[in-house]
Design a protein around this motif. Structure first.
Motif, short mmCIF file in Angstrom:
data_model
loop_
_atom_site.label_atom_id
_atom_site.label_comp_id
_atom_site.label_asym_id
_atom_site.label_seq_id
_atom_site.Cartn_x
_atom_site.Cartn_y
_atom_site.Cartn_z
N ARG A 43 -7.41 0.32 -1.59
CA ARG A 43 -8.23 1.09 -0.66
C ARG A 43 -7.38 1.71 0.45
O ARG A 43 -7.62 2.85 0.87
CB ARG A 43 -9.33 0.21 -0.07
N GLU B 202 -11.49 1.75 -8.60
CA GLU B 202 -10.66 0.83 -7.83
C GLU B 202 -10.21 -0.34 -8.70
O GLU B 202 -9.04 -0.77 -8.61
CB GLU B 202 -11.42 0.31 -6.61
N ARG B 203 -11.12 -0.87 -9.52
CA ARG B 203 -10.76 -2.00 -10.36
C ARG B 203 -9.67 -1.61 -11.36
O ARG B 203 -8.72 -2.37 -11.59
CB ARG B 203 -11.98 -2.54 -11.11
N SER C 252 0.82 -1.21 0.00
CA SER C 252 0.00 0.00 0.00
C SER C 252 0.86 1.26 0.00
O SER C 252 0.46 2.29 -0.57
CB SER C 252 -0.94 0.01 1.20
N VAL D 285 -2.35 -5.19 -7.99
CA VAL D 285 -2.54 -5.49 -6.56
C VAL D 285 -4.03 -5.72 -6.30
O VAL D 285 -4.88 -5.50 -7.17
CB VAL D 285 -2.03 -4.33 -5.67
N GLY D 286 -4.33 -6.16 -5.08
CA GLY D 286 -5.71 -6.42 -4.71
C GLY D 286 -6.44 -5.19 -4.23
O GLY D 286 -5.84 -4.13 -3.97
N ARG D 287 -7.75 -5.32 -4.06
CA ARG D 287 -8.59 -4.20 -3.64
C ARG D 287 -8.18 -3.64 -2.27
O ARG D 287 -8.15 -2.41 -2.09
CB ARG D 287 -10.06 -4.63 -3.64
N PRO D 288 -7.89 -4.49 -1.25
CA PRO D 288 -7.51 -3.93 0.05
C PRO D 288 -6.29 -3.01 -0.03
O PRO D 288 -6.23 -1.99 0.68
CB PRO D 288 -7.21 -5.18 0.90
N VAL D 289 -5.32 -3.36 -0.88
CA VAL D 289 -4.12 -2.53 -1.03
C VAL D 289 -4.48 -1.17 -1.63
O VAL D 289 -4.03 -0.12 -1.17
CB VAL D 289 -3.07 -3.24 -1.91
N MET E 13 -6.46 -1.44 -9.51
CA MET E 13 -5.99 -2.79 -9.21
C MET E 13 -5.26 -3.38 -10.41
O MET E 13 -4.18 -3.98 -10.27
CB MET E 13 -7.18 -3.68 -8.82
N GLU E 14 -5.83 -3.19 -11.59
CA GLU E 14 -5.21 -3.73 -12.80
C GLU E 14 -3.94 -2.96 -13.15
O GLU E 14 -2.94 -3.55 -13.59
CB GLU E 14 -6.21 -3.65 -13.96
#
Length: 235
Positions: free
Chosen positions: A58, A43-44, A18, A52-56, A47-48
């Motif tokens: 956010r 967010e998507r 993060s 990384v993933g959504r939690p990162v 992420m792409e």
């Protein structure tokens, strides 16, 4: 050649994903020229972009929001905010209020800093104020006079407005932002001070400050401001 000394271990600090995404988001905003009000990618999409993933994503976005750089509304894309000195100082507000509420020494330090700061400000204003600036300061003083018999909850904002006008006349937005923060942080304590001094005394002190500024007497304005702020209960 002397023998090599054994090297001390220097472990490389591991960084959270993060934190890396947070830094890259700042670069993205800067490089792509995002203006205040512009929405960031979803967010998507982020992420792409960063893999990384959504939690990162956010967590990085929440850190940007905490710095005042973006605003996040539920169900909407994050938007870039107008970043100025007021927004930056506002990030200190909760911590400053907590410190002042739990430490009498911190209140004393704030009072001392205010005297140093506002005497410097009024010197600048006495040297620079033109007719328009004096008229605005006179109007702020007149507002205080009309509220001399009003409840403290009405008088105190007028008192603060006089001091903020001095900061505004300086022409420096940093001075204005700092003055606003100091006055707001001291507001609760100044209610008690005004109860002791009385509005008439406070108005008379502000009148002396205005007179010195109006006459372009920088040293006199400094003395009047210092007397006002360091008198018993200084308001």
């Amino acid at each position: 050649m002397p023998p090599l000394k054994p090297l001390k271990k220097r472990p490389v600090a591991r960084r959270k994903l993060s934190e890396i995404v947070f830094e890259q988001l700042i670069e993205l905003i800067r490089e792509e020229g995002y203006a205040p009000g512009d929405p960031l990618p979803t967010e998507r999409e982020l992420m792409e972009t960063f893999g990384v993933g959504r939690p990162v994503v956010r967590e990085a976005l929440q850190r940007l929001e905490g710095m005042g750089m973006i605003s996040i509304q539920h169900g909407e894309r994050a938007k870039v905010r107008q970043l100025d000195m007021h927004a930056l100082i506002q990030q200190l507000d909760v911590s400053a209020r907590h410190l002042l509420s739990t430490s009498a020494e911190s209140v004393d330090h704030l009072r001392e800093a205010r005297v140093f700061f506002e005497t410097g400000l009024v010197r600048i204003v006495a040297e620079r104020a033109d007719a328009d600036a004096l008229e605005r300061l006179r109007a702020a003083l007149e507002r205080m006079r009309t509220l001399s018999d009003a409840p403290r909850t009405e008088f105190i904002p007028a008192d603060m407005a006089f001091h903020l006008e001095i900061a505004r006349i300086s022409g420096n937005p940093i001075y204005l932002a700092v003055a606003k923060a100091i006055l707001e942080w001291m507001a609760d304590y100044r209610r008690d001070m005004l109860r002791f001094k009385g509005t008439e005394v406070s108005i008379a002190e502000h009148e002396r400050i205005f007179e010195r500024v109006e006459q372009g007497d920088a040293e006199g304005a400094v003395r009047a401001m210092r007397d006002h702020l360091t008198a018993v209960g200084g308001g």
